[in-house]
Scaffold this active site. Structure first.
Site, PDB file in Angstrom:
ATOM      1  N   TYR A 102       0.870  -1.177   0.000  1.00 28.68           N
ATOM      2  CA  TYR A 102       0.000   0.000   0.000  1.00 28.68           C
ATOM      3  C   TYR A 102       0.908   1.228   0.000  1.00 28.68           C
ATOM      4  CZ  TYR A 102      -3.439  -3.434   1.577  1.00 28.68           C
ATOM      5  OH  TYR A 102      -4.248  -4.531   1.675  1.00 28.68           O
ATOM      6  N   HIS A 126      -6.610   0.466  -2.603  1.00 24.80           N
ATOM      7  CA  HIS A 126      -6.287  -0.796  -3.262  1.00 24.80           C
ATOM      8  C   HIS A 126      -4.791  -1.057  -3.165  1.00 24.80           C
ATOM      9  CE1 HIS A 126      -6.794  -4.078  -6.040  1.00 24.80           C
ATOM     10  NE2 HIS A 126      -5.850  -3.582  -6.833  1.00 24.80           N
ATOM     11  N   LYS A 140      -3.375  -6.281  -9.645  1.00 29.11           N
ATOM     12  CA  LYS A 140      -2.124  -5.793  -9.071  1.00 29.11           C
ATOM     13  C   LYS A 140      -1.002  -6.023 -10.078  1.00 29.11           C
ATOM     14  CE  LYS A 140      -3.713  -7.325  -4.547  1.00 29.11           C
ATOM     15  NZ  LYS A 140      -4.519  -6.144  -4.247  1.00 29.11           N
TER      16      LYS A 140
END
Lengths: 353, 353
Positions: free
Chosen positions: B289, B300, B331
């Site tokens: 993060y 996210h 991701k």
């Protein structure tokens, strides 16, 4: 109400037995009194059902934190115990020598019933686990009790969340079986090109791939070619050595013994009537089709297969990766644990107890 | 129209140059005539634009299959060349000594223009590739030309389908930075328990995890604890050795040097203002993060990070697995290639050219 700890077992009297065992499935009765494993006592302390345990060895009183720090309880075990309790299960720690750490009873049942739903082994995200242990978890050790129960690996991650993997030793078979006439191919550096393939080679038996959509020529992977050549179907016409040996040598040049392992697994699957195709897009050695009659009507591929040496040591993270990806594409992850002359099959799936 | 092959280069005259280079971007002009790499000639043969090439060395004529069998052309290169042509690109093989196998021009452009869209390296599913090579693919070698182009690994699987992975060497940073007052913890076997944590420890700086939803106590992973202890925030009060060393020893007991690697990567990410948390559920070492102000508003997680030794050898199958899973959870896959005192970052993403 007094609980005492002798370094191995936490003991309580008749009242403790009534309150914790009879009513809530903690511990086991012993002459009307109660014996608790340290992890069970830790849970009672954590919940505040008990405020402290008397330490019989050194005197003094142990609270939740001091019991957890004492190494009598692994916090990895504790988090699994707690998580399953939170889900509404009763469960009992087993003998610590056993591969199973906890037997979990069906929801609504407890240690006073006979049934076991899950045999659970707790593992830290950080700890490796060898293939033999996973197979033991899958198969169970005590045949009678284990028959109906599921072997489960409970991995505690670094945030202490628990992921459950159901392990099994499945046997699977298919019905793919097509006779092929003998045919010739050219051995290239990374595959075999078949200029005039029998029609059934690709379209029915699902070997190889067409060179292009409208091209009848078929390319075979080296593992397919080695299999077909060793079964006498394919001739590549190299000089001085047997065809299959030449192909296998080519395979080993790049992959080493991994090629032999993949070939053994390929052979076993084909012998069981199952078609293995490359699992590359899914990060596996193979994806499999059980009942192929025509490539126009393949059906869903059921398994992702990874060929591994039988003494492979799994990092839980990699297990998690394989199982999650397989689940995402609606397949089951299958590990082919290979030795020179045998393959043990181990499947792993995400489980929500 | 006659093409000839001397074992290295295929040559044609003025007419061949007009027809293949000027009109369709094959080969390169040489004194008004045409020079083709074998893989380009193989494609012309495959398409039927040329029926055969005269072999200058041994006489005779080479068709598509014989050229492919001759080892002058790797079929892995051929499948990549063909696939990119099928997608409408013009591309040129490079010097075979270069890590780049093909330079691919932007759609609608060709070798007579200056721009390069992709630098492509072709690899068989079966072949391992070391981290250094992947980094070279990502960075490019010829600075001027490479600046605007993308480094791509094109993996040819056993069915000769091509998967493109875009490689890059990103630098990333975040803005997470919270001052912590010193605090104490208990070193357990697999983590550190903080009975009275500073409020910001978990809720703002996002270290560790609460012991339970309504429990203020925080558990730290050993890698978090080692980091916090070596930065003077956390005291675990072990005797005889420094706290951080005691925690690191505990980490190494189970993980060996993998723990050191993870700790170095953890440290580098935290130093860049990024919060790493376990990536276990995604089969990675960390998820990250970038800008954490409060755990109630995390946003996210952007990267999955795998910490690897800088000399790691990648099996394309494992790359495929990581990249596919990361893509599925929106991701980016990031490999932290670590040495004792440095980390090179390598990202890999699925690309459709």
């Amino acid at each position: 109400m007094q609980l005492t700890f002798d370094g191995e077992t936490v003991r309580g009297g008749n009242e403790a037995r009534e309150r914790f065992y009879d009513a809530r499935g903690y511990g086991r009765p012993q002459d009307g009194e109660l014996e608790l494993a340290p992890v069970e006592a830790a849970h009672l302390l954590f919940r505040g059902d008990v405020t402290a345990v008397r330490d019989d060895r050194e005197g003094g009183r142990l609270g939740f934190e001091s019991l957890l720090s004492s190494r009598a309880v692994s916090e990895v075990d504790f988090f699994v115990y707690k998580e399953l309790r939170d889900r509404g299960f009763y469960l009992s720690p087993t003998d610590s020598a056993d591969v199973t750490d906890f037997v979990v009873y069906p929801r609504g049942e407890g240690p006073w019933d006979d049934a076991v739903a899950y045999r659970v082994t707790a593992l830290s995200e950080r700890a490796a686990v060898d293939a033999g242990t996973l197979t033991a978890i899958a198969s169970g050790t005590d045949a009678e009790q284990d028959e109906a129960s599921t072997g489960v690996l409970a991995v505690v991650d670094e945030e202490s969340e628990v992921t459950y993997l159901e392990l099994d030793t499945p046997t699977s078979s298919g019905s793919t079986n097509h006779e092929l006439p003998p045919f010739d191919g050219d051995l290239l550096s990374d595959r075999v090109l078949v200029p005039e393939p029998p029609e059934s080679l690709h379209d029915h038996a699902f070997y190889g791939q067409r060179l292009d959509r409208d091209d009848d020529r078929v390319q075979l992977s080296l593992v397919e070619a080695a299999y077909l050549s060793s079964h006498g179907d394919l001739t590549v016409g190299v000089e001085e050595v047997a065809d299959a040996d030449a192909i296998i040598d080519r395979g080993r040049e790049v992959e080493g013994e991994r090629f032999d392992r993949r070939l053994r697994v390929y052979d076993a699957l084909r012998s069981a009537g199952i078609v293995p195709k490359t699992g590359f897009k899914f990060g596996a050695d193979f994806r499999t089709y059980a009942d192929v009659d025509s490539v126009d009507d393949l059906g869903h591929s059921e398994f992702l297969v990874r060929a591994l040496p039988a003494d492979h040591s799994f990092v839980p993270r990699d297990l998690s990766l394989d199982v999650r990806l397989a689940h995402g594409v609606r397949k089951r992850m299958l590990f082919a644990l290979t030795t020179e002359d045998d393959i043990n099959w181990l499947s792993a799936e995400r489980l929500t107890p």
